[in-house]
Scaffold this active site. Structure first.
Site, PDB file in Angstrom:
ATOM      1  N   ARG A 153      25.132 -30.825  -1.805  1.00 46.11           N
ATOM      2  CA  ARG A 153      24.743 -30.704  -0.563  1.00 46.11           C
ATOM      3  C   ARG A 153      25.052 -29.291  -0.207  1.00 46.11           C
ATOM      4  O   ARG A 153      25.462 -28.915   1.117  1.00 46.11           O
ATOM      5  CB  ARG A 153      25.290 -31.612   0.650  1.00 46.11           C
ATOM      6  CG  ARG A 153      24.911 -33.057   0.375  1.00 46.11           C
ATOM      7  CD  ARG A 153      25.013 -34.019   1.447  1.00 46.11           C
ATOM      8  NE  ARG A 153      24.950 -35.410   1.020  1.00 46.11           N
ATOM      9  CZ  ARG A 153      25.692 -36.054   0.634  1.00 46.11           C
ATOM     10  NH1 ARG A 153      27.010 -35.988   0.275  1.00 46.11           N
ATOM     11  NH2 ARG A 153      25.315 -37.288   0.314  1.00 46.11           N
ATOM     12  N   LYS A 209      15.094 -18.705   3.899  1.00 46.62           N
ATOM     13  CA  LYS A 209      14.070 -19.781   3.568  1.00 46.62           C
ATOM     14  C   LYS A 209      13.948 -20.245   1.741  1.00 46.62           C
ATOM     15  O   LYS A 209      13.909 -18.939   1.227  1.00 46.62           O
ATOM     16  CB  LYS A 209      12.793 -19.232   3.808  1.00 46.62           C
ATOM     17  CG  LYS A 209      12.391 -19.593   5.461  1.00 46.62           C
ATOM     18  CD  LYS A 209      10.915 -19.282   5.678  1.00 46.62           C
ATOM     19  CE  LYS A 209      10.594 -19.549   7.207  1.00 46.62           C
ATOM     20  NZ  LYS A 209       9.190 -19.465   7.323  1.00 46.62           N
ATOM     21  N   GLU A 223       4.140  -6.706   1.920  1.00 49.04           N
ATOM     22  CA  GLU A 223       5.159  -7.191   2.695  1.00 49.04           C
ATOM     23  C   GLU A 223       5.895  -6.009   3.397  1.00 49.04           C
ATOM     24  O   GLU A 223       6.293  -6.308   4.624  1.00 49.04           O
ATOM     25  CB  GLU A 223       6.093  -7.981   1.895  1.00 49.04           C
ATOM     26  CG  GLU A 223       5.243  -9.560   1.492  1.00 49.04           C
ATOM     27  CD  GLU A 223       5.720 -10.527   2.353  1.00 49.04           C
ATOM     28  OE1 GLU A 223       5.645 -10.348   3.581  1.00 49.04           O
ATOM     29  OE2 GLU A 223       4.757 -11.593   2.002  1.00 49.04           O
ATOM     30  N   LYS A 236      13.241  -7.376   9.013  1.00 44.52           N
ATOM     31  CA  LYS A 236      13.197  -8.984   8.881  1.00 44.52           C
ATOM     32  C   LYS A 236      14.626  -9.431   9.294  1.00 44.52           C
ATOM     33  O   LYS A 236      14.441 -10.650   9.918  1.00 44.52           O
ATOM     34  CB  LYS A 236      13.181  -9.448   7.373  1.00 44.52           C
ATOM     35  CG  LYS A 236      12.984 -10.947   7.275  1.00 44.52           C
ATOM     36  CD  LYS A 236      12.383 -11.398   5.888  1.00 44.52           C
ATOM     37  CE  LYS A 236      12.326 -12.884   5.957  1.00 44.52           C
ATOM     38  NZ  LYS A 236      11.656 -13.235   4.837  1.00 44.52           N
ATOM     39  N   GLU A 263      13.093 -20.419  12.707  1.00 46.28           N
ATOM     40  CA  GLU A 263      11.801 -20.604  13.007  1.00 46.28           C
ATOM     41  C   GLU A 263      11.044 -21.547  14.171  1.00 46.28           C
ATOM     42  O   GLU A 263      10.586 -22.526  13.849  1.00 46.28           O
ATOM     43  CB  GLU A 263      10.979 -20.704  12.071  1.00 46.28           C
ATOM     44  CG  GLU A 263       9.531 -20.309  11.889  1.00 46.28           C
ATOM     45  CD  GLU A 263       8.735 -20.335  10.736  1.00 46.28           C
ATOM     46  OE1 GLU A 263       9.257 -20.200   9.675  1.00 46.28           O
ATOM     47  OE2 GLU A 263       7.418 -19.998  10.902  1.00 46.28           O
ATOM     48  N   ARG A 271      10.305 -16.061  14.935  1.00 40.78           N
ATOM     49  CA  ARG A 271      10.283 -16.079  13.308  1.00 40.78           C
ATOM     50  C   ARG A 271       8.947 -16.102  12.797  1.00 40.78           C
ATOM     51  O   ARG A 271       8.711 -15.622  11.837  1.00 40.78           O
ATOM     52  CB  ARG A 271      11.219 -17.008  12.572  1.00 40.78           C
ATOM     53  CG  ARG A 271      11.476 -16.695  11.196  1.00 40.78           C
ATOM     54  CD  ARG A 271      12.687 -17.338  10.688  1.00 40.78           C
ATOM     55  NE  ARG A 271      12.489 -17.154   9.070  1.00 40.78           N
ATOM     56  CZ  ARG A 271      13.586 -17.193   8.381  1.00 40.78           C
ATOM     57  NH1 ARG A 271      14.674 -17.563   8.760  1.00 40.78           N
ATOM     58  NH2 ARG A 271      13.417 -17.370   6.870  1.00 40.78           N
ATOM     59  N   ASN A 285       4.852 -14.465   9.675  1.00 43.06           N
ATOM     60  CA  ASN A 285       3.911 -15.073   8.807  1.00 43.06           C
ATOM     61  C   ASN A 285       2.659 -14.424   9.199  1.00 43.06           C
ATOM     62  O   ASN A 285       1.732 -14.858   8.718  1.00 43.06           O
ATOM     63  CB  ASN A 285       3.781 -16.479   9.318  1.00 43.06           C
ATOM     64  CG  ASN A 285       4.866 -17.406   8.865  1.00 43.06           C
ATOM     65  OD1 ASN A 285       5.309 -17.309   7.824  1.00 43.06           O
ATOM     66  ND2 ASN A 285       5.230 -17.986   9.768  1.00 43.06           N
ATOM     67  N   HIS A 302      -0.118 -14.503   6.464  1.00 47.90           N
ATOM     68  CA  HIS A 302       0.370 -15.599   5.534  1.00 47.90           C
ATOM     69  C   HIS A 302      -0.530 -17.076   5.762  1.00 47.90           C
ATOM     70  O   HIS A 302      -0.740 -17.707   4.813  1.00 47.90           O
ATOM     71  CB  HIS A 302       1.963 -16.173   5.811  1.00 47.90           C
ATOM     72  CG  HIS A 302       2.686 -15.126   5.086  1.00 47.90           C
ATOM     73  ND1 HIS A 302       2.844 -13.705   5.487  1.00 47.90           N
ATOM     74  CD2 HIS A 302       3.455 -15.250   3.967  1.00 47.90           C
ATOM     75  CE1 HIS A 302       3.688 -13.205   4.759  1.00 47.90           C
ATOM     76  NE2 HIS A 302       4.228 -13.992   3.953  1.00 47.90           N
ATOM     77  N   HIS A 332      -2.142 -17.924   2.503  1.00 48.42           N
ATOM     78  CA  HIS A 332      -1.492 -19.125   1.639  1.00 48.42           C
ATOM     79  C   HIS A 332      -2.846 -20.088   1.380  1.00 48.42           C
ATOM     80  O   HIS A 332      -2.921 -20.454   0.264  1.00 48.42           O
ATOM     81  CB  HIS A 332      -0.787 -19.962   2.522  1.00 48.42           C
ATOM     82  CG  HIS A 332       0.666 -19.616   2.618  1.00 48.42           C
ATOM     83  ND1 HIS A 332       1.601 -19.824   3.482  1.00 48.42           N
ATOM     84  CD2 HIS A 332       1.362 -18.550   1.838  1.00 48.42           C
ATOM     85  CE1 HIS A 332       3.023 -19.285   3.184  1.00 48.42           C
ATOM     86  NE2 HIS A 332       2.703 -18.459   2.281  1.00 48.42           N
ATOM     87  N   HIS A 336       1.115 -13.580  -4.634  1.00 45.46           N
ATOM     88  CA  HIS A 336       1.320 -13.965  -3.222  1.00 45.46           C
ATOM     89  C   HIS A 336       1.050 -12.694  -2.009  1.00 45.46           C
ATOM     90  O   HIS A 336       0.481 -12.782  -1.078  1.00 45.46           O
ATOM     91  CB  HIS A 336       2.890 -14.299  -2.926  1.00 45.46           C
ATOM     92  CG  HIS A 336       3.167 -14.674  -1.669  1.00 45.46           C
ATOM     93  ND1 HIS A 336       2.757 -15.497  -0.674  1.00 45.46           N
ATOM     94  CD2 HIS A 336       4.083 -13.850  -0.527  1.00 45.46           C
ATOM     95  CE1 HIS A 336       3.292 -15.372   0.457  1.00 45.46           C
ATOM     96  NE2 HIS A 336       4.136 -14.379   0.403  1.00 45.46           N
TER      97      HIS A 336
END
Lengths: 376, 376
Positions: free
Chosen positions: B129, B151, B193, B234, B244, B248, B252, B255, B259, B274
């Protein structure tokens, strides 16, 4: 005291700031689930994760309750049993939730015992990096333990619950009616965790259980009271230490020995289920504490007597079949997650309701103790 | 300005309260990794997760650096490529960390690009965990994007990054020397980016890049400066909105389209990686904003010109092979995680450095736009 049978459930609040949530305990809560969930999470859709046994008994009732509250749902039904807490079934649940095109604000509902709750909570915690999670625990164990505190996870060949996340539910609906359909062995296993809260830090609750355990088993207000007391006890500890950096480890009373025995029996529920492992583990923790001159042997005997009286196993000899030898059992203990930097950490005790975290327990003492108490 | 080549790395602090951490950017950081990690996490053991390509170039240097700081380590080496972000490889990493008997206070190190960082961070977030996590990003993309903000995740057949957790690293060591060995196509993809941070909310940085991109590509102080600016940009957004729930989402930019194009090309890196998807996605976001009369067509043209100049793809026609039709592309967009309650959410713009979150974008407009810009 609640009468345990009306439409006014007992509410226990788990105080975790912006992750605080209610546990509702009482009769008829599956039938009311749609309304309770819609009030807290308006406009959602849901996935229900359950197992084959629970689905047969309760899935239709839950689906209808959701539908009548305007919540469309899809069901993901898994095999029953501890072996379902695997990577393969985690992937099944994750795929099922994504295939249903649920969004981040929708909910994943766990309808079942601890296995379904732990697995489903883990899936809810990782799909889209965290979806809403609702628990409808259907076993006593799940109602008093796995539904409080946000620990989720699956097992690994290396040990139990080694993989998971902390992910708090938005609400827990503990329907006490469903417990009447549980096999007595399963109810008893859950009762081990009820007794645990007394043995950790509530000596009066343990004394109450010694007097009232028959009423807890037979149902009614004593049962609801025992569940609520257990949830409150756990919620208190969790609110102090959500991520288990300190006091929360007290909840592992009986679990270090217990997990090792579960691993040693290959998670075969025919031989040992989790609560039974905890029962034996608690008795061993008290007996080991007595051996270390930390607690009175009378307190160890009192724990053993109560567990025996309710019909729980309390010593390794109560496990059917052959156990690995003491050295191998110690190996399972060392791999358990309550290990910190190579030193063995145990929850030991100074007496009934006086448990404490003991770090640096010498493994040689544990080994000697396991040899003395090994039935083989 | 930093000279980018000494032993004094630039430090960017990601301010997240008790989860705050440093990003060190500069020369020779892999060789110094042992000392930097031991100073922050004394007495630990480590697992290094890497891919076959990166292992060949940098694994020995890292292992030796750790060893000389007294950190024993074990390596888990995976195939290179986006397809490694799968459940199967997640399980490989989890099993490897557990097989090495690492404890909760030990560390899992990601040595590699974004794929290794995302997968390893996810594994570190779920073993016991949550274990300590350290990133040593070896691609420009990973240094400016995946190493900031916690993330983590893997891909699903239903879409990219749909499964994961938020798990912050304890420290990020971005060694700028390793970028010299990157294929230029990969460096360019990461540069998309970098440009993104200018296009979101730093118009001066975008203008600086238009002038100085050649120096960023060739190395030295301009490169270190661009990486540090990107990390700061960032980190500012992440500190405002770690999980997010709001701002945040600005990160994206590019993106949602990107994506969808990655999914539509089956995550085949020969066709699209990417950063290239993000480049095309940003150009489309600006062009779509112009079509919606939100931004000037001149700004869309300025973005396209810059991406073309540095050698990045900027339109769907730049992707080799045949794309699914506009309807199917819209389907990929709808399944992307930036969907909220069925409405399409996009990052659109009022101009260079003036991006904003647009909710309730009509899917009919998106479909019409995709048809107009589809090369097939």
């Amino acid at each position: 005291m609640n009468d345990g049978g009306t439409n006014s459930p007992v509410k226990v609040v788990v105080g975790l700031g912006d992750r605080a949530y209610d546990i509702l305990i009482g009769s008829g809560l599956i039938a009311r689930a749609g309304a309770e969930i819609a009030a807290r999470l308006p406009g959602i859709r849901a996935a229900i994760v359950t197992d084959e046994n629970v689905a047969a008994a309760h899935l239709d009732a839950l689906t209808q309750s959701l539908e009548s509250a305007g919540i469309a749902s899809t069901a993901i039904t898994l095999p029953a049993g501890e072996k379902t807490k695997s990577f393969a079934h985690l992937q099944d649940v994750v795929d099922g939730v994504l295939a249903a095109r649920l969004e981040r604000g929708d909910a994943v509902l766990a309808l079942g015992g601890g296995v379904i709750g732990d697995l489903t909570g883990f899936a809810a915690g990782i799909v889209r990096r965290g979806m809403n999670f609702v628990q409808l625990p259907t076993s006593l164990l799940a109602q008093v333990d796995s539904s409080v505190g946000g620990k989720t996870g699956i097992n690994s060949p290396h040990g139990k619950n080694l993989i998971g996340v902390f992910h708090q539910p938005r609400v827990v609906l503990a329907d006490t009616d469903v417990l009447d359909t549980l096999p007595v062995r399963e109810f008893r296993a859950g009762y081990a965790e009820v007794a645990k809260y007394g043995l950790i830090d509530r000596p009066d609750f343990f004394a109450w259980l010694e007097k009232n355990w028959r009423e807890v088993f037979s149902g009614g207000p004593a049962r609801t009271e025992a569940i609520a007391q257990s949830c409150r006890a756990k919620a208190d500890v969790v609110a102090r230490d959500e991520f288990e950096t300190g006091d929360r480890a007290l909840l592992n009373l009986g679990h270090t020995f217990g997990h090792a025995l579960e691993a040693a029996t290959g998670y075969e529920s025919a031989r040992l289920v989790h609560g039974e492992g905890v029962a034996i583990g608690m008795a061993l923790a008290y007996r080991f504490s007595a051996r270390m001159n930390l607690a009175s042997p009378d307190d160890a005997a009192r724990v053993e007597t109560h567990l025996r009286e309710v019909g729980l196993p309390w010593r390794m000899a109560d496990i059917p079949g052959t156990l690995p030898d003491a050295e191998r059992l110690l190996g399972y203990i060392a791999q358990d997650k309550k290990v910190s930097r190579g030193a063995l950490t145990f929850i030991l005790t100074h007496g009934i309701g006086q448990s404490f975290i003991a770090r640096d327990v010498p493994s040689s003492e544990v080994l000697a103790f396991l040899r003395e108490n090994h039935p083989g």
